[in-house]
Design a protein around this motif. Structure first.
Motif, PDB file in Angstrom:
ATOM      1  N   ASP A   1       0.851  -1.191   0.000  1.00 42.78           N
ATOM      2  CA  ASP A   1       0.000   0.000   0.000  1.00 42.78           C
ATOM      3  C   ASP A   1       0.890   1.245   0.000  1.00 42.78           C
ATOM      4  OD1 ASP A   1      -1.756   2.041   0.370  1.00 42.78           O
ATOM      5  OD2 ASP A   1      -2.738   1.165   2.135  1.00 42.78           O
ATOM      6  N   PRO A   2       0.847   2.121  -1.066  1.00 43.61           N
ATOM      7  CA  PRO A   2       1.700   3.311  -1.143  1.00 43.61           C
ATOM      8  C   PRO A   2       1.506   4.247   0.049  1.00 43.61           C
ATOM      9  CG  PRO A   2       0.710   2.864  -3.274  1.00 43.61           C
ATOM     10  CD  PRO A   2       0.051   1.947  -2.311  1.00 43.61           C
ATOM     11  N   LEU A   3       0.247   4.436   0.459  1.00 43.06           N
ATOM     12  CA  LEU A   3       0.028   5.329   1.600  1.00 43.06           C
ATOM     13  C   LEU A   3       0.652   4.769   2.872  1.00 43.06           C
ATOM     14  CD1 LEU A   3      -3.658   6.554   1.088  1.00 43.06           C
ATOM     15  CD2 LEU A   3      -1.552   7.896   0.944  1.00 43.06           C
ATOM     16  N   LEU A   4       0.572   3.462   3.039  1.00 38.95           N
ATOM     17  CA  LEU A   4       1.179   2.835   4.208  1.00 38.95           C
ATOM     18  C   LEU A   4       2.688   3.012   4.186  1.00 38.95           C
ATOM     19  CD1 LEU A   4       0.840   1.159   6.755  1.00 38.95           C
ATOM     20  CD2 LEU A   4       0.959  -0.907   5.320  1.00 38.95           C
ATOM     21  N   GLU A   5       3.283   2.934   2.978  1.00 41.10           N
ATOM     22  CA  GLU A   5       4.744   3.143   2.854  1.00 41.10           C
ATOM     23  C   GLU A   5       5.126   4.560   3.247  1.00 41.10           C
ATOM     24  OE1 GLU A   5       8.360   2.757  -0.431  1.00 41.10           O
ATOM     25  OE2 GLU A   5       6.315   2.193  -0.971  1.00 41.10           O
ATOM     26  N   VAL A   6       4.316   5.546   2.773  1.00 40.47           N
ATOM     27  CA  VAL A   6       4.581   6.930   3.152  1.00 40.47           C
ATOM     28  C   VAL A   6       4.430   7.098   4.658  1.00 40.47           C
ATOM     29  CG1 VAL A   6       3.778   9.314   2.941  1.00 40.47           C
ATOM     30  CG2 VAL A   6       3.913   7.874   0.915  1.00 40.47           C
ATOM     31  N   GLN A   7       3.419   6.459   5.243  1.00 37.15           N
ATOM     32  CA  GLN A   7       3.217   6.546   6.690  1.00 37.15           C
ATOM     33  C   GLN A   7       4.420   5.989   7.448  1.00 37.15           C
ATOM     34  OE1 GLN A   7      -0.262   4.459   8.104  1.00 37.15           O
ATOM     35  NE2 GLN A   7       0.399   4.561  10.230  1.00 37.15           N
ATOM     36  N   LYS A   8       4.909   4.827   7.017  1.00 39.52           N
ATOM     37  CA  LYS A   8       6.062   4.223   7.696  1.00 39.52           C
ATOM     38  C   LYS A   8       7.322   5.089   7.549  1.00 39.52           C
ATOM     39  CE  LYS A   8       4.519  -0.584   7.375  1.00 39.52           C
ATOM     40  NZ  LYS A   8       4.796  -1.936   6.811  1.00 39.52           N
ATOM     41  N   ALA A   9       7.504   5.690   6.368  1.00 36.70           N
ATOM     42  CA  ALA A   9       8.659   6.569   6.153  1.00 36.70           C
ATOM     43  C   ALA A   9       8.578   7.794   7.059  1.00 36.70           C
ATOM     44  CB  ALA A   9       8.733   6.984   4.687  1.00 36.70           C
ATOM     45  N   ALA A  10       7.324   8.342   7.189  1.00 33.61           N
ATOM     46  CA  ALA A  10       7.151   9.506   8.057  1.00 33.61           C
ATOM     47  C   ALA A  10       7.456   9.150   9.505  1.00 33.61           C
ATOM     48  CB  ALA A  10       5.724  10.034   7.919  1.00 33.61           C
ATOM     49  N   GLU A  11       7.026   7.962   9.949  1.00 30.01           N
ATOM     50  CA  GLU A  11       7.299   7.544  11.322  1.00 30.01           C
ATOM     51  C   GLU A  11       8.806   7.340  11.535  1.00 30.01           C
ATOM     52  OE1 GLU A  11       4.916   4.088  11.627  1.00 30.01           O
ATOM     53  OE2 GLU A  11       3.042   5.172  12.079  1.00 30.01           O
ATOM     54  N   ALA A  12       9.496   6.771  10.530  1.00 29.17           N
ATOM     55  CA  ALA A  12      10.953   6.585  10.645  1.00 29.17           C
ATOM     56  C   ALA A  12      11.678   7.925  10.714  1.00 29.17           C
ATOM     57  CB  ALA A  12      11.459   5.755   9.464  1.00 29.17           C
ATOM     58  N   ALA A  13      11.219   8.869   9.859  1.00 36.28           N
ATOM     59  CA  ALA A  13      11.839  10.200   9.870  1.00 36.28           C
ATOM     60  C   ALA A  13      11.615  10.888  11.212  1.00 36.28           C
ATOM     61  CB  ALA A  13      11.279  11.047   8.730  1.00 36.28           C
ATOM     62  N   ALA A  14      10.376  10.708  11.759  1.00 42.66           N
ATOM     63  CA  ALA A  14      10.100  11.314  13.056  1.00 42.66           C
ATOM     64  C   ALA A  14      10.986  10.720  14.141  1.00 42.66           C
ATOM     65  CB  ALA A  14       8.617  11.117  13.404  1.00 42.66           C
ATOM     66  N   GLY A  15      11.407   9.480  13.950  1.00 44.25           N
ATOM     67  CA  GLY A  15      12.297   8.833  14.907  1.00 44.25           C
ATOM     68  C   GLY A  15      13.763   9.168  14.696  1.00 44.25           C
ATOM     69  N   GLY A  16      14.084   9.984  13.695  1.00 44.90           N
ATOM     70  CA  GLY A  16      15.471  10.422  13.476  1.00 44.90           C
ATOM     71  C   GLY A  16      16.125   9.796  12.274  1.00 44.90           C
ATOM     72  N   MET A  40      11.412  16.542   0.787  1.00 49.81           N
ATOM     73  CA  MET A  40      11.499  17.059   2.146  1.00 49.81           C
ATOM     74  C   MET A  40      12.625  16.379   2.924  1.00 49.81           C
ATOM     75  SD  MET A  40       8.681  16.810   5.205  1.00 49.81           S
ATOM     76  CE  MET A  40       9.024  15.048   5.401  1.00 49.81           C
ATOM     77  N   LEU A  41      12.739  15.053   2.766  1.00 49.83           N
ATOM     78  CA  LEU A  41      13.790  14.328   3.480  1.00 49.83           C
ATOM     79  C   LEU A  41      15.187  14.767   3.023  1.00 49.83           C
ATOM     80  CD1 LEU A  41      12.326  10.711   3.701  1.00 49.83           C
ATOM     81  CD2 LEU A  41      12.580  12.364   5.545  1.00 49.83           C
ATOM     82  N   ARG A  42      15.357  14.976   1.705  1.00 55.46           N
ATOM     83  CA  ARG A  42      16.653  15.431   1.208  1.00 55.46           C
ATOM     84  C   ARG A  42      17.018  16.785   1.815  1.00 55.46           C
ATOM     85  NH1 ARG A  42      14.836  13.287  -3.752  1.00 55.46           N
ATOM     86  NH2 ARG A  42      14.260  15.370  -4.510  1.00 55.46           N
ATOM     87  N   ARG A  43      16.052  17.683   1.867  1.00 51.78           N
ATOM     88  CA  ARG A  43      16.301  19.005   2.431  1.00 51.78           C
ATOM     89  C   ARG A  43      16.605  18.911   3.937  1.00 51.78           C
ATOM     90  NH1 ARG A  43      11.510  22.426  -0.701  1.00 51.78           N
ATOM     91  NH2 ARG A  43      12.549  22.436  -2.759  1.00 51.78           N
ATOM     92  N   LEU A  44      15.879  18.011   4.606  1.00 47.35           N
ATOM     93  CA  LEU A  44      16.162  17.825   6.036  1.00 47.35           C
ATOM     94  C   LEU A  44      17.564  17.268   6.245  1.00 47.35           C
ATOM     95  CD1 LEU A  44      12.778  16.382   7.398  1.00 47.35           C
ATOM     96  CD2 LEU A  44      13.821  18.594   7.954  1.00 47.35           C
ATOM     97  N   ARG A  45      17.976  16.322   5.380  1.00 46.22           N
ATOM     98  CA  ARG A  45      19.328  15.774   5.500  1.00 46.22           C
ATOM     99  C   ARG A  45      20.369  16.851   5.264  1.00 46.22           C
ATOM    100  NH1 ARG A  45      16.935  11.210   2.883  1.00 46.22           N
ATOM    101  NH2 ARG A  45      17.658  11.947   0.840  1.00 46.22           N
TER     102      ARG A  45
END
Length: 416
Positions: A1-16, A40-45
Motif C-alpha cells: 500500500d503506497p500510503l502505508l509506505e509513506v506513513q512508515k517513512a514519516a514515522e521513521a523520519a520522526a524517529g530520526g 522534504m527528506l533530502r532538504r532535512l538531511r
C-alpha cells in the motif's frame, strides 16, 4: 500500500532516520505525495549536515579559544597554535610567521605538516605579505595563476595551492599563518574556517600578552634609564629580606650632579644618568637588582653576596665609570656609595637607612668612594633619613689648595 509506505517513512523520519526513501511508482496523488516526501527528506538531511558542520566549527573554535586562554606566555600561545595547525589541516604544510616588537621583521616560529621545513615563505616583514596588506585571508588554488602571491613563485617542489591568513590584534599586524598543498587542491571550506579561527585567536592572545607585558614593564621601569623603578625594587627587595635571602644593599649617588646640570644643562644630566645606569648593569650580574631610586640616586641589591665581594664590585664599577667617561661626550663625574649587609639589619627599612647613612659618610669623606655601614651601630642615634642623602656642599678651599682644573673640564673649575 503506497500510503502505508509513506506513513512508515514519516514515522521513521520522526524517529530520526532521515535516510529513509519512499519508493514512488505512480503519478497519482499518492505518487506525488511520495516524491514530495522524498524532497522534504533530502532538504532535512542537507539541513542536518549543515547544522552538524556548524556545530563542529563552533566546537573547534571553542576548544582553540579555550586552549589559547590557558596560555600564560607567548611561547605557550605559539605551542597551542602549532598543535592546532596539525589538527586543522594535517595534510597541508603550514607555518606561523610572527613579527618582533618592532613589527619590522617576521620570524618563523611554527612549522607543521609533512614537510619539517614548512612551506618556506620568504616574506620578510608583515606588510610585505599581500594577505596582511589586504587585511583578509587569501586563497590561491595554484601558484601558477597570474594573480597568485609573488612569494609563491619559484619555490622548490614546483607549483602549489596556498592559504595565507593575517594574524593581527586590534588592527595591528602581528604576522601570518601560511599553508600550502598540492597544486589545484586548495583547502576545503571547513579547513579554511578553522585556520581563520586559529589566526584570529592566536593574534588576540599574543597581542594581549604583549600588551600586558608592555604595561607591566612601564609600571616597573624607570623611563629615562630603563632600570627597575623604586616601587618594583622595594617590592622585590623586601620579599628577599623577609625570606632571609642574603644580599648587600647599596645606595649610590652621582657627585655634584646639580652643578653638572647647571653647568652643562639637563640634557647632559640625562646622558650622565643613562651612562651611569649602563655602567651599573654592566658591572653587576643578571640576578642582581639595579634601580633608579630617584633623581641622581640609585640602589642595588647584590644577591647572594657578602660585603667583601660587594666592595670589589663597587671598586670595579668606579673604574668602569672612569673608563667609559674617558671616551664619552658626557661631562666627567664620579659617584659615591654606601652599602650594608641587608640580612644583618632587622628590617628592609633599617637597611635602607644604614646604607643611606654610609652614602652620606662617603660624601663627607671626599666622594668617589664606597663606605660600608656598621650594621650594629645605633641607627636611632644616627637619626632616620627622610630623603635621599644630599650631596653636601664643601666650603671653598684656599686658591693654593685647589687642584688645577683641566682645560677641557669646566666642571672642575666650578666645583672646587
Amino acid at each position: 500500500d503506497p500510503l502505508l509506505e509513506v506513513q512508515k517513512a514519516a514515522e521513521a523520519a520522526a524517529g530520526g532516520d532521515l535516510d529513509v526513501v519512499v519508493t514512488v511508482t505512480g503519478d497519482d496523488e499518492t505518487g506525488r505525495l511520495g516524491r514530495a516526501f522524498n524532497v522534504m527528506l533530502r532538504r532535512l538531511r542537507a539541513r542536518e549536515e549543515s547544522l552538524l558542520n556548524e556545530h563542529r566549527r563552533q566546537e573547534t573554535a571553542r576548544r582553540i579559544q579555550a586552549a589559547l586562554d590557558l596560555a600564560e606566555t607567548e611561547d605557550d600561545a605559539i605551542d597551542v597554535a602549532a598543535r592546532a595547525l596539525e589538527q586543522a589541516a594535517p595534510e597541508a604544510s603550514a607555518e606561523l610567521l610572527l613579527a618582533d616588537n618592532s613589527r619590522a621583521h617576521l620570524e618563523r616560529v611554527v612549522t607543521a605538516g609533512p614537510d619539517p621545513a614548512g612551506p618556506g615563505c620568504d616574506v620578510a616583514s608583515p606588510y610585505s605579505c599581500p594577505a596582511v596588506r589586504a587585511g583578509r585571508s587569501l586563497t590561491t588554488p595554484s601558484s601558477t595563476a597570474l594573480d597568485a602571491c609573488p612569494h609563491l613563485q619559484n619555490r622548490p617542489g614546483g607549483p602549489r595551492s596556498a592559504l595565507c591568513v593575517p594574524v593581527s590584534f586590534l588592527g595591528r599586524a602581528l604576522g601570518v599563518l601560511h599553508l600550502t598543498g598540492p597544486d589545484g587542491e586548495p583547502l576545503d571550506e571547513e579547513e579554511r574556517e578553522t585556520v581563520v579561527t586559529l589566526a584570529s585567536g592566536t593574534g588576540g592572545r599574543i597581542g594581549m600578552l604583549r600588551s600586558m607585558a608592555r604595561t607591566q614593564l612601564q609600571a616597573t621601569t624607570d623611563g629615562l634609564t630603563g632600570l627597575v623603578n623604586r616601587r618594583a625594587f622595594e617590592t622585590r627587595a623586601r620579599a628577599m629580606h623577609r625570606s632571609g635571602e642574603p644580599f648587600v644593599l647599596v645606595m649610590a649617588d652621582l657627585d655634584h650632579f646639580k652643578i653638572l646640570n647647571d653647568t652643562y644643562g639637563h640634557e647632559a644630566g640625562d646622558r650622565a644618568l643613562r651612562l651611569f645606569a649602563s655602567v651599573l648593569t654592566g658591572a653587576t650580574r643578571d640576578e642582581d637588582l639595579v634601580c633608579r631610586w630617584g633623581g641622581e640616586e640609585f640602589t642595588l641589591a647584590l644577591v647572594d653576596t657578602d660585603c667583601a665581594a660587594a666592595a670589589e664590585t663597587l671598586e670595579r664599577l668606579r673604574r668602569e665609570l672612569a673608563d667609559q667617561l674617558a671616551g664619552s661626550p658626557v661631562p666627567p663625574f664620579t659617584a659615591s656609595f654606601g652599602y650594608v649587609d641587608a640580612i644583618a639589619c632587622r628590617t628592609f627599612e633599617e637597611a635602607i637607612r644604614r646604607a643611606d647613612r654610609a652614602l652620606y659618610a662617603a660624601k663627607h669623606a671626599g666622594r668617589d668612594r664606597a663606605i660600608l655601614a656598621d650594621p650594629f651601630a645605633d641607627v636611632d642615634q644616627e637619626g632616620p633619613m627622610t630623603g635621599p642623602a644630599t650631596d653636601p656642599v664643601d666650603p671653598p678651599s684656599p686658591p693654593s689648595a685647589r687642584p688645577a682644573p683641566l682645560d677641557d673640564d669646566p666642571l672642575a673649575a666650578v666645583e672646587g
